[in-house]
Design a protein around this motif. Structure first.
Motif, PDB file in Angstrom:
ATOM      1  N   HIS A  62       0.796  -1.364  -0.278  1.00 44.03           N
ATOM      2  CA  HIS A  62       0.096  -0.183  -0.115  1.00 44.03           C
ATOM      3  C   HIS A  62       1.002   1.090   0.214  1.00 44.03           C
ATOM      4  O   HIS A  62       1.982   1.575   0.949  1.00 44.03           O
ATOM      5  CB  HIS A  62      -0.323   0.387   0.924  1.00 44.03           C
ATOM      6  N   VAL A  63       0.680   2.043  -1.605  1.00 39.77           N
ATOM      7  CA  VAL A  63       2.036   3.625  -1.583  1.00 39.77           C
ATOM      8  C   VAL A  63       0.613   4.594  -1.653  1.00 39.77           C
ATOM      9  O   VAL A  63       0.122   4.304  -2.516  1.00 39.77           O
ATOM     10  CB  VAL A  63       2.680   2.679  -2.398  1.00 39.77           C
ATOM     11  N   THR A  64       0.381   5.597  -0.709  1.00 39.83           N
ATOM     12  CA  THR A  64      -0.224   6.698  -0.979  1.00 39.83           C
ATOM     13  C   THR A  64       0.597   7.973  -1.329  1.00 39.83           C
ATOM     14  O   THR A  64       1.549   8.283  -0.047  1.00 39.83           O
ATOM     15  CB  THR A  64      -1.531   6.991  -0.066  1.00 39.83           C
ATOM     16  N   ALA A  65       0.272   9.204  -1.914  1.00 35.79           N
ATOM     17  CA  ALA A  65       1.497  10.266  -1.921  1.00 35.79           C
ATOM     18  C   ALA A  65       0.492  10.892  -0.857  1.00 35.79           C
ATOM     19  O   ALA A  65      -0.920  11.511  -0.949  1.00 35.79           O
ATOM     20  CB  ALA A  65       1.192  10.630  -2.876  1.00 35.79           C
ATOM     21  N   GLN A  66       0.912  11.929  -0.149  1.00 38.35           N
ATOM     22  CA  GLN A  66       0.395  12.882   1.251  1.00 38.35           C
ATOM     23  C   GLN A  66       0.640  14.675   0.222  1.00 38.35           C
ATOM     24  O   GLN A  66       2.152  14.241  -0.095  1.00 38.35           O
ATOM     25  CB  GLN A  66       0.424  12.694   2.229  1.00 38.35           C
ATOM     26  N   ALA A  67       0.141  15.237   0.193  1.00 38.69           N
ATOM     27  CA  ALA A  67       1.068  17.171  -0.135  1.00 38.69           C
ATOM     28  C   ALA A  67       1.423  17.195   1.286  1.00 38.69           C
ATOM     29  O   ALA A  67       1.376  16.714   2.627  1.00 38.69           O
ATOM     30  CB  ALA A  67      -0.137  17.763  -0.117  1.00 38.69           C
ATOM     31  N   LEU A  68       2.615  18.193   1.847  1.00 36.90           N
ATOM     32  CA  LEU A  68       3.143  17.808   2.574  1.00 36.90           C
ATOM     33  C   LEU A  68       3.599  19.706   2.352  1.00 36.90           C
ATOM     34  O   LEU A  68       3.691  20.288   1.872  1.00 36.90           O
ATOM     35  CB  LEU A  68       4.253  17.237   2.850  1.00 36.90           C
ATOM     36  N   SER A  69       3.011  20.178   4.190  1.00 33.36           N
ATOM     37  CA  SER A  69       3.545  21.346   4.282  1.00 33.36           C
ATOM     38  C   SER A  69       3.412  21.703   5.921  1.00 33.36           C
ATOM     39  O   SER A  69       4.558  20.830   6.426  1.00 33.36           O
ATOM     40  CB  SER A  69       1.861  22.214   4.120  1.00 33.36           C
TER      41      SER A  69
END
Length: 249
Positions: A182-189
Protein backbone atom coordinates in the motif's frame (compact mmCIF):
# COMPACT_ATOMS: atom_id res chain seq x y z
CA UNK A 1 15.51 26.33 6.94
CA UNK A 2 12.84 23.67 6.66
CA UNK A 3 13.62 20.53 8.59
CA UNK A 4 12.20 17.21 9.75
CA UNK A 5 12.29 16.29 13.45
CA UNK A 6 11.92 12.59 14.25
CA UNK A 7 11.47 11.32 17.82
CA UNK A 8 11.43 7.56 18.26
CA UNK A 9 11.80 4.65 20.64
CA UNK A 10 11.65 0.86 20.61
CA UNK A 11 10.85 -1.22 23.68
CA UNK A 12 9.99 -4.92 24.27
CA UNK A 13 6.91 -4.13 26.38
CA UNK A 14 6.08 -5.96 29.58
CA UNK A 15 5.24 -9.47 28.40
CA UNK A 16 7.71 -10.28 25.60
CA UNK A 17 11.11 -11.76 26.37
CA UNK A 18 12.78 -9.94 23.49
CA UNK A 19 12.21 -7.15 21.04
CA UNK A 20 11.58 -8.28 17.46
CA UNK A 21 10.84 -4.78 16.14
CA UNK A 22 13.22 -2.62 14.11
CA UNK A 23 13.26 1.07 13.30
CA UNK A 24 14.56 3.20 10.41
CA UNK A 25 15.25 6.95 10.54
CA UNK A 26 17.13 8.02 7.44
CA UNK A 27 20.46 6.17 7.46
CA UNK A 28 20.06 5.27 11.14
CA UNK A 29 18.62 1.90 12.20
CA UNK A 30 17.71 0.40 15.55
CA UNK A 31 17.26 -3.32 15.14
CA UNK A 32 15.74 -5.69 17.70
CA UNK A 33 17.09 -3.74 20.65
CA UNK A 34 15.84 -1.33 23.34
CA UNK A 35 15.86 2.43 23.91
CA UNK A 36 15.27 3.60 27.47
CA UNK A 37 14.02 7.02 26.32
CA UNK A 38 12.99 8.68 23.04
CA UNK A 39 15.77 9.64 20.65
CA UNK A 40 15.27 12.78 18.53
CA UNK A 41 17.05 13.35 15.23
CA UNK A 42 16.76 16.41 12.98
CA UNK A 43 17.28 16.40 9.20
CA UNK A 44 17.14 19.18 6.59
CA UNK A 45 14.18 18.81 4.26
CA UNK A 46 15.52 17.86 0.84
CA UNK A 47 16.81 14.40 -0.07
CA UNK A 48 14.07 11.78 0.48
CA UNK A 49 14.04 10.81 4.16
CA UNK A 50 12.54 7.46 5.12
CA UNK A 51 11.11 6.76 8.59
CA UNK A 52 9.75 3.27 9.11
CA UNK A 53 9.05 0.48 11.60
CA UNK A 54 9.23 -3.27 11.01
CA UNK A 55 7.53 -5.77 13.33
CA UNK A 56 8.91 -9.31 13.18
CA UNK A 57 6.17 -11.92 13.25
CA UNK A 58 5.64 -13.36 16.70
CA UNK A 59 5.32 -17.13 16.93
CA UNK A 60 7.70 -17.55 13.98
CA UNK A 61 11.44 -18.12 14.35
CA UNK A 62 13.62 -15.26 13.18
CA UNK A 63 11.17 -12.39 13.51
CA UNK A 64 13.99 -10.18 14.74
CA UNK A 65 16.16 -11.29 11.81
CA UNK A 66 13.44 -10.44 9.28
CA UNK A 67 12.66 -7.01 10.75
CA UNK A 68 16.36 -6.09 10.95
CA UNK A 69 16.98 -7.20 7.37
CA UNK A 70 14.10 -5.08 6.07
CA UNK A 71 15.06 -2.05 8.18
CA UNK A 72 18.64 -2.07 6.94
CA UNK A 73 17.65 -2.54 3.29
CA UNK A 74 15.14 0.32 3.46
CA UNK A 75 17.71 2.56 5.14
CA UNK A 76 20.25 1.80 2.41
CA UNK A 77 17.89 2.76 -0.44
CA UNK A 78 16.03 5.53 1.39
CA UNK A 79 17.56 8.48 -0.52
CA UNK A 80 16.43 6.88 -3.80
CA UNK A 81 12.77 6.50 -2.81
CA UNK A 82 11.54 9.46 -4.86
CA UNK A 83 8.35 7.94 -6.29
CA UNK A 84 5.55 5.51 -5.49
CA UNK A 85 7.01 2.99 -7.92
CA UNK A 86 10.43 3.23 -6.25
CA UNK A 87 8.84 2.49 -2.87
CA UNK A 88 6.92 -0.48 -4.26
CA UNK A 89 10.05 -1.83 -5.94
CA UNK A 90 11.97 -1.53 -2.65
CA UNK A 91 9.28 -3.42 -0.74
CA UNK A 92 9.16 -6.18 -3.35
CA UNK A 93 12.96 -6.45 -3.08
CA UNK A 94 12.69 -6.66 0.71
CA UNK A 95 10.13 -9.44 0.40
CA UNK A 96 12.41 -11.44 -1.87
CA UNK A 97 15.35 -10.82 0.47
CA UNK A 98 13.45 -12.16 3.49
CA UNK A 99 12.60 -15.37 1.62
CA UNK A 100 16.20 -15.74 0.43
CA UNK A 101 17.54 -15.22 3.97
CA UNK A 102 15.08 -17.81 5.27
CA UNK A 103 16.58 -20.40 2.92
CA UNK A 104 14.13 -20.25 0.03
CA UNK A 105 12.43 -23.61 -0.43
CA UNK A 106 14.82 -25.35 1.98
CA UNK A 107 13.76 -26.29 5.49
CA UNK A 108 15.87 -24.13 7.80
CA UNK A 109 15.62 -22.67 11.30
CA UNK A 110 14.42 -19.42 9.75
CA UNK A 111 11.76 -20.93 7.46
CA UNK A 112 8.59 -18.81 7.40
CA UNK A 113 10.21 -15.88 9.19
CA UNK A 114 8.50 -12.63 8.31
CA UNK A 115 7.83 -9.03 9.24
CA UNK A 116 5.37 -6.22 8.71
CA UNK A 117 6.58 -2.78 7.67
CA UNK A 118 5.09 0.71 7.65
CA UNK A 119 6.59 4.13 7.11
CA UNK A 120 6.83 7.39 5.26
CA UNK A 121 9.22 9.01 2.81
CA UNK A 122 9.44 12.77 3.37
CA UNK A 123 10.22 14.90 0.31
CA UNK A 124 10.36 18.72 -0.05
CA UNK A 125 6.71 19.15 -1.04
CA UNK A 126 5.12 15.73 -0.63
CA UNK A 127 5.13 12.59 1.45
CA UNK A 128 4.74 8.92 0.54
CA UNK A 129 3.11 6.63 3.10
CA UNK A 130 3.54 2.87 2.75
CA UNK A 131 2.86 -0.40 4.53
CA UNK A 132 2.64 -4.16 4.23
CA UNK A 133 0.93 -5.79 7.20
CA UNK A 134 -0.71 -4.19 10.23
CA UNK A 135 1.90 -1.69 11.41
CA UNK A 136 0.46 1.77 10.91
CA UNK A 137 0.98 5.33 9.72
CA UNK A 138 -1.20 8.15 11.08
CA UNK A 139 -1.42 11.81 10.09
CA UNK A 140 -1.96 14.09 13.09
CA UNK A 141 -3.72 17.42 12.54
CA UNK A 142 -6.02 19.85 14.33
CA UNK A 143 -8.91 17.78 13.00
CA UNK A 144 -7.60 14.69 14.77
CA UNK A 145 -5.66 11.55 14.01
CA UNK A 146 -6.22 9.96 10.60
CA UNK A 147 -4.89 6.54 9.60
CA UNK A 148 -3.26 6.70 6.17
CA UNK A 149 -1.93 3.12 6.08
CA UNK A 150 -4.14 0.14 5.24
CA UNK A 151 -4.32 -2.78 7.69
CA UNK A 152 -3.64 -6.14 6.08
CA UNK A 153 -5.87 -8.09 8.44
CA UNK A 154 -9.28 -9.75 8.26
CA UNK A 155 -12.43 -7.83 9.21
CA UNK A 156 -13.00 -7.66 12.96
CA UNK A 157 -15.89 -9.51 14.51
CA UNK A 158 -18.51 -7.47 16.44
CA UNK A 159 -16.97 -6.34 19.71
CA UNK A 160 -13.46 -7.32 18.59
CA UNK A 161 -10.87 -4.53 18.93
CA UNK A 162 -7.77 -6.20 17.50
CA UNK A 163 -6.56 -9.31 15.72
CA UNK A 164 -3.14 -10.93 15.55
CA UNK A 165 -3.80 -12.26 12.03
CA UNK A 166 -2.21 -10.54 9.05
CA UNK A 167 -3.25 -11.28 5.48
CA UNK A 168 0.09 -10.25 3.97
CA UNK A 169 3.58 -9.47 5.21
CA UNK A 170 7.16 -9.62 3.98
CA UNK A 171 8.11 -13.30 4.11
CA UNK A 172 6.05 -15.27 6.59
CA UNK A 173 5.42 -18.50 4.65
CA UNK A 174 7.50 -21.55 3.66
CA UNK A 175 7.23 -20.73 -0.06
CA UNK A 176 7.49 -17.39 -1.82
CA UNK A 177 4.40 -15.17 -1.96
CA UNK A 178 4.30 -11.84 -3.75
CA UNK A 179 2.94 -8.82 -1.87
CA UNK A 180 0.83 -5.84 -2.90
CA UNK A 181 2.27 -2.88 -0.96
CA UNK A 182 0.00 0.00 0.00
CA UNK A 183 1.59 3.28 -1.13
CA UNK A 184 -0.13 6.67 -1.13
CA UNK A 185 1.05 10.22 -1.80
CA UNK A 186 0.21 13.06 0.58
CA UNK A 187 0.68 16.81 0.24
CA UNK A 188 3.21 18.22 2.70
CA UNK A 189 3.33 21.54 4.53
CA UNK A 190 4.99 23.05 7.57
CA UNK A 191 3.52 21.84 10.85
CA UNK A 192 2.44 18.45 9.53
CA UNK A 193 2.98 15.58 11.97
CA UNK A 194 2.90 11.83 11.53
CA UNK A 195 2.93 8.82 13.84
CA UNK A 196 4.45 5.56 12.60
CA UNK A 197 4.08 2.57 14.91
CA UNK A 198 3.85 -1.18 15.37
CA UNK A 199 0.74 -2.86 16.75
CA UNK A 200 2.35 -2.99 20.18
CA UNK A 201 1.13 0.59 20.46
CA UNK A 202 -2.21 0.40 18.67
CA UNK A 203 -3.49 -2.92 20.05
CA UNK A 204 -3.67 -1.81 23.71
CA UNK A 205 -4.57 1.83 22.99
CA UNK A 206 -7.78 3.02 21.29
CA UNK A 207 -7.54 5.75 18.66
CA UNK A 208 -8.92 8.43 20.99
CA UNK A 209 -6.01 7.92 23.42
CA UNK A 210 -3.48 8.22 20.59
CA UNK A 211 -5.25 11.35 19.38
CA UNK A 212 -5.29 12.94 22.84
CA UNK A 213 -1.56 12.39 23.36
CA UNK A 214 -0.68 13.73 19.91
CA UNK A 215 -2.82 16.83 20.51
CA UNK A 216 -1.16 17.59 23.85
CA UNK A 217 2.49 16.81 23.09
CA UNK A 218 5.16 17.13 20.40
CA UNK A 219 8.35 15.31 19.52
CA UNK A 220 10.08 13.34 22.27
CA UNK A 221 7.43 14.09 24.87
CA UNK A 222 4.72 12.73 22.57
CA UNK A 223 6.75 9.57 21.92
CA UNK A 224 7.34 9.07 25.65
CA UNK A 225 3.69 9.63 26.61
CA UNK A 226 2.50 7.21 23.93
CA UNK A 227 4.92 4.55 25.19
CA UNK A 228 3.90 5.21 28.79
CA UNK A 229 0.21 4.83 27.92
CA UNK A 230 0.88 1.50 26.16
CA UNK A 231 2.83 0.24 29.18
CA UNK A 232 0.02 1.37 31.52
CA UNK A 233 -2.40 -0.59 29.33
CA UNK A 234 -0.40 -3.78 29.91
CA UNK A 235 2.38 -3.48 27.32
CA UNK A 236 1.47 -6.87 25.81
CA UNK A 237 3.79 -6.63 22.79
CA UNK A 238 6.91 -4.91 21.50
CA UNK A 239 6.34 -1.16 21.19
CA UNK A 240 8.11 0.79 18.44
CA UNK A 241 7.05 4.25 17.31
CA UNK A 242 8.26 7.42 15.62
CA UNK A 243 6.73 10.89 15.81
CA UNK A 244 7.61 13.03 12.77
CA UNK A 245 7.19 16.81 12.55
CA UNK A 246 7.80 19.15 9.60
CA UNK A 247 8.93 22.67 10.54
CA UNK A 248 10.14 25.92 8.98
CA UNK A 249 11.65 27.28 12.20
Amino acid sequence: MRYVAVSALSHPGLLRERNEDSLVIGPWTLCATVTESPQTLVFPLGTPLVVAVADGLGGHPGGDVASALVARRIASVGPNLSSEDAVRDALHACNRAVYAAAGGEKETELAAMGTTVAGIVVQPDSLLAFNVGDSRVYAASRDGLRQVSVDDSPPLEPGQHTTSIVTQCLGGSPSYRAVQPHVTAQALSSGDRYLICTDGLTDPLPADVLDEVMREHDDGRAAFELWKAAIAAGGPDNITLAVVRISDE
